[in-house]
Design a protein around this motif. Structure first.
Motif, PDB file in Angstrom:
ATOM      1  N   SER A 163       0.828  -1.209   0.000  1.00  5.86           N
ATOM      2  CA  SER A 163       0.000   0.000   0.000  1.00  5.86           C
ATOM      3  C   SER A 163       0.865   1.263   0.000  1.00  5.86           C
ATOM      4  CB  SER A 163      -0.955   0.007   1.199  1.00  5.86           C
ATOM      5  OG  SER A 163      -0.307   0.346   2.419  1.00  5.86           O
ATOM      6  N   LEU A 164       2.069   1.162   0.554  1.00  4.46           N
ATOM      7  CA  LEU A 164       2.998   2.292   0.522  1.00  4.46           C
ATOM      8  C   LEU A 164       3.647   2.436  -0.851  1.00  4.46           C
ATOM      9  CD1 LEU A 164       4.709   1.795   4.012  1.00  4.46           C
ATOM     10  CD2 LEU A 164       2.970   3.475   3.398  1.00  4.46           C
ATOM     11  N   LEU A 165       4.045   1.317  -1.438  1.00  6.12           N
ATOM     12  CA  LEU A 165       4.682   1.361  -2.749  1.00  6.12           C
ATOM     13  C   LEU A 165       3.732   1.851  -3.832  1.00  6.12           C
ATOM     14  CD1 LEU A 165       6.727  -1.980  -2.654  1.00  6.12           C
ATOM     15  CD2 LEU A 165       7.528   0.344  -2.187  1.00  6.12           C
ATOM     16  N   GLN A 166       2.438   1.684  -3.609  1.00  4.70           N
ATOM     17  CA  GLN A 166       1.433   2.084  -4.597  1.00  4.70           C
ATOM     18  C   GLN A 166       0.909   3.502  -4.385  1.00  4.70           C
ATOM     19  OE1 GLN A 166      -1.532  -1.023  -4.324  1.00  4.70           O
ATOM     20  NE2 GLN A 166      -0.028  -2.625  -4.806  1.00  4.70           N
ATOM     21  N   GLN A 167       1.526   4.248  -3.495  1.00  7.26           N
ATOM     22  CA  GLN A 167       1.070   5.614  -3.245  1.00  7.26           C
ATOM     23  C   GLN A 167       1.231   6.504  -4.479  1.00  7.26           C
ATOM     24  OE1 GLN A 167      -0.369   7.142  -0.202  1.00  7.26           O
ATOM     25  NE2 GLN A 167      -0.757   4.932  -0.218  1.00  7.26           N
ATOM     26  N   THR A 168       0.220   7.322  -4.736  1.00  4.06           N
ATOM     27  CA  THR A 168       0.301   8.255  -5.858  1.00  4.06           C
ATOM     28  C   THR A 168       1.336   9.345  -5.598  1.00  4.06           C
ATOM     29  OG1 THR A 168      -1.553   9.498  -4.905  1.00  4.06           O
ATOM     30  CG2 THR A 168      -2.067   7.845  -6.596  1.00  4.06           C
ATOM     31  N   TYR A 169       1.619   9.618  -4.345  1.00  6.51           N
ATOM     32  CA  TYR A 169       2.743  10.488  -3.981  1.00  6.51           C
ATOM     33  C   TYR A 169       3.934   9.564  -3.751  1.00  6.51           C
ATOM     34  CZ  TYR A 169       5.318  14.380  -1.884  1.00  6.51           C
ATOM     35  OH  TYR A 169       6.234  15.378  -1.628  1.00  6.51           O
ATOM     36  N   SER A 170       4.883   9.564  -4.679  1.00  6.19           N
ATOM     37  CA  SER A 170       5.917   8.530  -4.691  1.00  6.19           C
ATOM     38  C   SER A 170       7.224   8.929  -4.020  1.00  6.19           C
ATOM     39  CB  SER A 170       6.214   8.115  -6.142  1.00  6.19           C
ATOM     40  OG  SER A 170       6.679   9.235  -6.883  1.00  6.19           O
ATOM     41  N   ASN A 171       7.365  10.209  -3.653  1.00  8.62           N
ATOM     42  CA  ASN A 171       8.613  10.656  -3.043  1.00  8.62           C
ATOM     43  C   ASN A 171       8.616  10.281  -1.558  1.00  8.62           C
ATOM     44  OD1 ASN A 171      11.101  11.798  -2.624  1.00  8.62           O
ATOM     45  ND2 ASN A 171      10.414  13.920  -2.821  1.00  8.62           N
TER      46      ASN A 171
ATOM     47  N   ASP B  39      -4.030   7.148  -2.418  1.00  5.08           N
ATOM     48  CA  ASP B  39      -3.809   8.601  -2.473  1.00  5.08           C
ATOM     49  C   ASP B  39      -3.663   9.241  -1.097  1.00  5.08           C
ATOM     50  OD1 ASP B  39      -6.414   8.173  -1.686  1.00  5.08           O
ATOM     51  OD2 ASP B  39      -7.330   9.538  -3.143  1.00  5.08           O
ATOM     52  N   THR B  40      -3.378   8.431  -0.081  1.00  4.50           N
ATOM     53  CA  THR B  40      -3.344   8.942   1.296  1.00  4.50           C
ATOM     54  C   THR B  40      -2.344  10.075   1.463  1.00  4.50           C
ATOM     55  OG1 THR B  40      -4.085   6.861   2.277  1.00  4.50           O
ATOM     56  CG2 THR B  40      -2.842   8.354   3.697  1.00  4.50           C
ATOM     57  N   TYR B  41      -1.093   9.843   1.131  1.00  9.16           N
ATOM     58  CA  TYR B  41      -0.080  10.867   1.402  1.00  9.16           C
ATOM     59  C   TYR B  41      -0.151  12.027   0.420  1.00  9.16           C
ATOM     60  CZ  TYR B  41       1.660   7.636   4.867  1.00  9.16           C
ATOM     61  OH  TYR B  41       1.752   6.798   5.961  1.00  9.16           O
ATOM     62  N   GLU B  42      -0.657  11.781  -0.786  1.00  6.17           N
ATOM     63  CA  GLU B  42      -0.884  12.891  -1.711  1.00  6.17           C
ATOM     64  C   GLU B  42      -1.902  13.862  -1.120  1.00  6.17           C
ATOM     65  OE1 GLU B  42      -2.220  13.795  -6.332  1.00  6.17           O
ATOM     66  OE2 GLU B  42      -2.346  11.752  -5.543  1.00  6.17           O
ATOM     67  N   LYS B  43      -2.985  13.342  -0.586  1.00  8.42           N
ATOM     68  CA  LYS B  43      -4.026  14.204  -0.017  1.00  8.42           C
ATOM     69  C   LYS B  43      -3.567  14.845   1.283  1.00  8.42           C
ATOM     70  CE  LYS B  43      -8.061  12.067  -2.165  1.00  8.42           C
ATOM     71  NZ  LYS B  43      -9.305  11.275  -2.002  1.00  8.42           N
ATOM     72  N   MET B  44      -2.823  14.110   2.089  1.00  6.05           N
ATOM     73  CA  MET B  44      -2.414  14.654   3.382  1.00  6.05           C
ATOM     74  C   MET B  44      -1.388  15.777   3.226  1.00  6.05           C
ATOM     75  SD  MET B  44      -2.439  11.389   5.999  1.00  6.05           S
ATOM     76  CE  MET B  44      -2.823  12.377   7.464  1.00  6.05           C
ATOM     77  N   ILE B  45      -0.399  15.577   2.357  1.00 10.04           N
ATOM     78  CA  ILE B  45       0.612  16.631   2.213  1.00 10.04           C
ATOM     79  C   ILE B  45       0.030  17.846   1.501  1.00 10.04           C
ATOM     80  CG2 ILE B  45       1.627  15.812   0.024  1.00 10.04           C
ATOM     81  CD1 ILE B  45       4.371  16.589   1.231  1.00 10.04           C
ATOM     82  N   TYR B  46      -0.864  17.614   0.547  1.00 12.12           N
ATOM     83  CA  TYR B  46      -1.516  18.732  -0.144  1.00 12.12           C
ATOM     84  C   TYR B  46      -2.315  19.567   0.862  1.00 12.12           C
ATOM     85  CZ  TYR B  46      -4.929  21.278  -2.949  1.00 12.12           C
ATOM     86  OH  TYR B  46      -5.723  22.266  -3.481  1.00 12.12           O
ATOM     87  N   THR B  47      -3.098  18.916   1.700  1.00 15.72           N
ATOM     88  CA  THR B  47      -3.938  19.628   2.655  1.00 15.72           C
ATOM     89  C   THR B  47      -3.098  20.327   3.710  1.00 15.72           C
ATOM     90  OG1 THR B  47      -5.660  17.966   2.321  1.00 15.72           O
ATOM     91  CG2 THR B  47      -5.893  19.389   4.237  1.00 15.72           C
ATOM     92  N   LEU B  48      -2.061  19.647   4.191  1.00 21.65           N
ATOM     93  CA  LEU B  48      -1.191  20.236   5.203  1.00 21.65           C
ATOM     94  C   LEU B  48      -0.530  21.508   4.676  1.00 21.65           C
ATOM     95  CD1 LEU B  48       1.107  18.360   7.644  1.00 21.65           C
ATOM     96  CD2 LEU B  48       2.073  20.206   6.296  1.00 21.65           C
ATOM     97  N   LYS B  49       0.009  21.441   3.455  1.00 24.54           N
ATOM     98  CA  LYS B  49       0.693  22.597   2.886  1.00 24.54           C
ATOM     99  C   LYS B  49      -0.293  23.709   2.519  1.00 24.54           C
ATOM    100  CE  LYS B  49       4.154  21.732   0.080  1.00 24.54           C
ATOM    101  NZ  LYS B  49       4.962  21.136  -1.022  1.00 24.54           N
ATOM    102  N   LYS B  50      -1.455  23.338   2.003  1.00 25.78           N
ATOM    103  CA  LYS B  50      -2.462  24.328   1.626  1.00 25.78           C
ATOM    104  C   LYS B  50      -2.886  25.165   2.818  1.00 25.78           C
ATOM    105  CE  LYS B  50      -7.163  24.515  -0.354  1.00 25.78           C
ATOM    106  NZ  LYS B  50      -7.994  24.752   0.851  1.00 25.78           N
ATOM    107  N   GLU B  51      -3.009  24.526   3.991  1.00 25.63           N
ATOM    108  CA  GLU B  51      -3.451  25.231   5.203  1.00 25.63           C
ATOM    109  C   GLU B  51      -2.285  25.716   6.055  1.00 25.63           C
ATOM    110  OE1 GLU B  51      -6.417  26.109   5.707  1.00 25.63           O
ATOM    111  OE2 GLU B  51      -7.450  24.886   4.196  1.00 25.63           O
TER     112      GLU B  51
END
Length: 328
Positions: free
Chosen positions: A27-35, A101-113
Motif C-alpha cells: 500500500s505504501l509502494l502504490q502511493q500516488t505520492y511517490s517521493n 492517495d493517502t499521502y498525496e491528499k495529506m501533504i496537499y492539505t497540510l501545505k495548503k493550510e
C-alpha cells in the motif's frame, strides 16, 4: 494534486506480522505520492518478517530496513524517527494499510493550510478488508483547521480515538522529532497525543478515512481487559498535569472527570478478588486521588467529578455499576 519535491518518511514498526506486512508495504509502494522514504523497523521478531523486509529493500530503493533487538512498539517507532531524513513524517502499523492517495491528499492539505500536523479519519476493517460498520458510524474529524487546544480537547470527546492514534497523521519532521514514544509502555499514543498537538500551531483535519485500521482477533486492541491496561491512568494523569501547567485548566478538568469515570468503569472488568490485581488497581486510584486533591486545592471542581471520586473511595462496586448502566 501536489508536487513531489518534498520527501515524506514513513516509519513502519515490524514484529510478528508476516501475514500482514506485505499488504502494508504494498500500500505504501502504490502511493500516488511517490517521493517516500519507507523505513521498516524490524523489532527482533523470530518469524519471516526480517527476511521479508530485506527482500523489499532489494526491490525498491525507497525502502530502508533497520534490524534491532526487540524493544517494543515505542522503541521501534523512535528508532525509525531518528533515522528519518524527510521533511515530513508518518507512522503506520505493519498490520494496517492505507489508500493509494493517502499521502498525496495529506501533504496537499497540510501545505495548503500551512499546518504542522494533518490528521484524517480511519476506517476499521476486518483481516479481509471488510468495513466493520458498527465501528465506523461516528467519524469525528472534519475538513477544517483546529487549534492546538481544540485538538487536545478532542482527546476526551466521545470519539476521542480518532484523535489519539499516532498513525492517522502526517507531521512536519520538526514536530515529530520533539516527541519520543515511552519505551516499555502500552497505550503509548495516550502518553504522547497531547504533546504532539501542543507543539503544533495549527492542525488540519481530513474527513475522508484514508487509513485502514485492521482489527485482528489476536491483536493487543482486541484482547480482554487486563490489569496491564491500567497504565492508561498514568498516561491520562500525565496529560492532566500537562494541561494544568500549560494554561489549559478547563481541558485538564475535563480529563479529570473522564478519568474518574474510567476508574469507575473498569472495576468490574478486573479480577478484583486477586490480591495483586487489587493492589495494582488501588495504586492507580491513589495516583488519581493525589492529582484530584492537588487540583481541588486550587480550582472549583464540578459535582460529577466530586461524586465519582467519593464513590471510588467508598463504594467502588456501586460506582462501577453506575458507570456501566447509567452513565454510559
Amino acid at each position: 494534486m501536489s508536487r513531489e519535491d518534498e520527501l515524506i518518511s514513513v516509519v513502519v514498526p515490524v514484529y510478528h506480522v508476516e501475514t500482514y506486512i506485505e499488504r502494508c508495504v504494498e500500500s505504501l509502494l502504490q502511493q500516488t505520492y511517490s517521493n517516500l522514504e519507507i523505513i521498516l523497523v524490524d523489532d527482533g521478531g523470530d518469524d519471516r518478517c526480517p527476511q521479508i523486509c530485506d527482500e523489499y529493500a532489494k526491490k525498491d530503493a525507497r525502502i530502508k530496513v533497520i534490524h534491532k533487538k526487540n524493544g517494543g512498539l515505542s522503541d521501534a517507532r523512535n528508532a525509525g524517527m531518528r533515522a528519518a531524513s524527510g521533511k515530513y513524517l508518518a507512522y503506520i502499523d505493519s498490520d494496517d494499510y492505507i489508500q493509494p492517495d493517502t499521502y498525496e491528499k495529506m501533504i496537499y492539505t497540510l501545505k495548503k493550510e500551512n499546518a504542522d500536523i494533518a490528521v484524517c479519519n480511519y476506517e476499521a476493517v476486518t483481516d479481509q478488508g471488510q468495513s466493520i460498520t458498527e465501528k465506523n458510524q461516528k467519524m469525528d474529524i472534519k475538513d477544517r483547521t483546529y487549534s492546538s487546544q481544540e485538538a487536545i480537547s478532542n482527546l476526551c470527546g466521545p470519539n476521542y480515538h480518532y484523535w489519539v492514534t499516532a498513525w492517522n497523521r502526517l507531521y512536519k519532521i520538526k514536530i515529530a522529532r520533539e516527541i519520543s514514544f515511552p519505551v516499555g509502555k502500552i497505550h503509548e499514543d495516550e502518553f504522547t497525543a497531547h504533546l504532539f498537538y501542543d507543539k503544533a500551531e495549527k492542525i488540519v483535519g481530513i474527513s475522508e478515512p484514508l487509513y485502514k485500521y485492521v482489527i485482528r482477533e489476536n491483536s493487543i486492541m482486541t484482547k480482554k481487559y487486563s490489569v496491564k491496561n491500567l497504565v492508561y491512568v498514568e498516561a491520562v494523569n500525565n496529560r492532566i498535569e500537562y494541561c494544568m501547567e500549560h494554561g489549559l485548566e478547563e481541558v485538564g478538568q475535563a480529563f479529570l472527570r473522564w478519568m474518574s469515570r474510567y476508574l469507575m468503569n473498569v472495576y468490574d472488568k478486573l479480577d478484583i478478588k486477586d490480591k495483586e490485581v487489587r493492589q495494582t488497581y488501588d495504586k492507580y486510584v491513589e495516583m488519581y486521588l493525589k492529582l484530584y486533591h492537588s487540583i481541588k486545592e486550587k480550582h472549583k471542581l464540578d459535582t460529577e467529578t466530586k461524586a465519582a471520586t467519593f464513590m471510588l473511595v467508598h463504594t467502588p462496586k456501586l460506582a462501577s455499576y453506575i458507570s456501566r448502566k447509567i452513565l454510559k
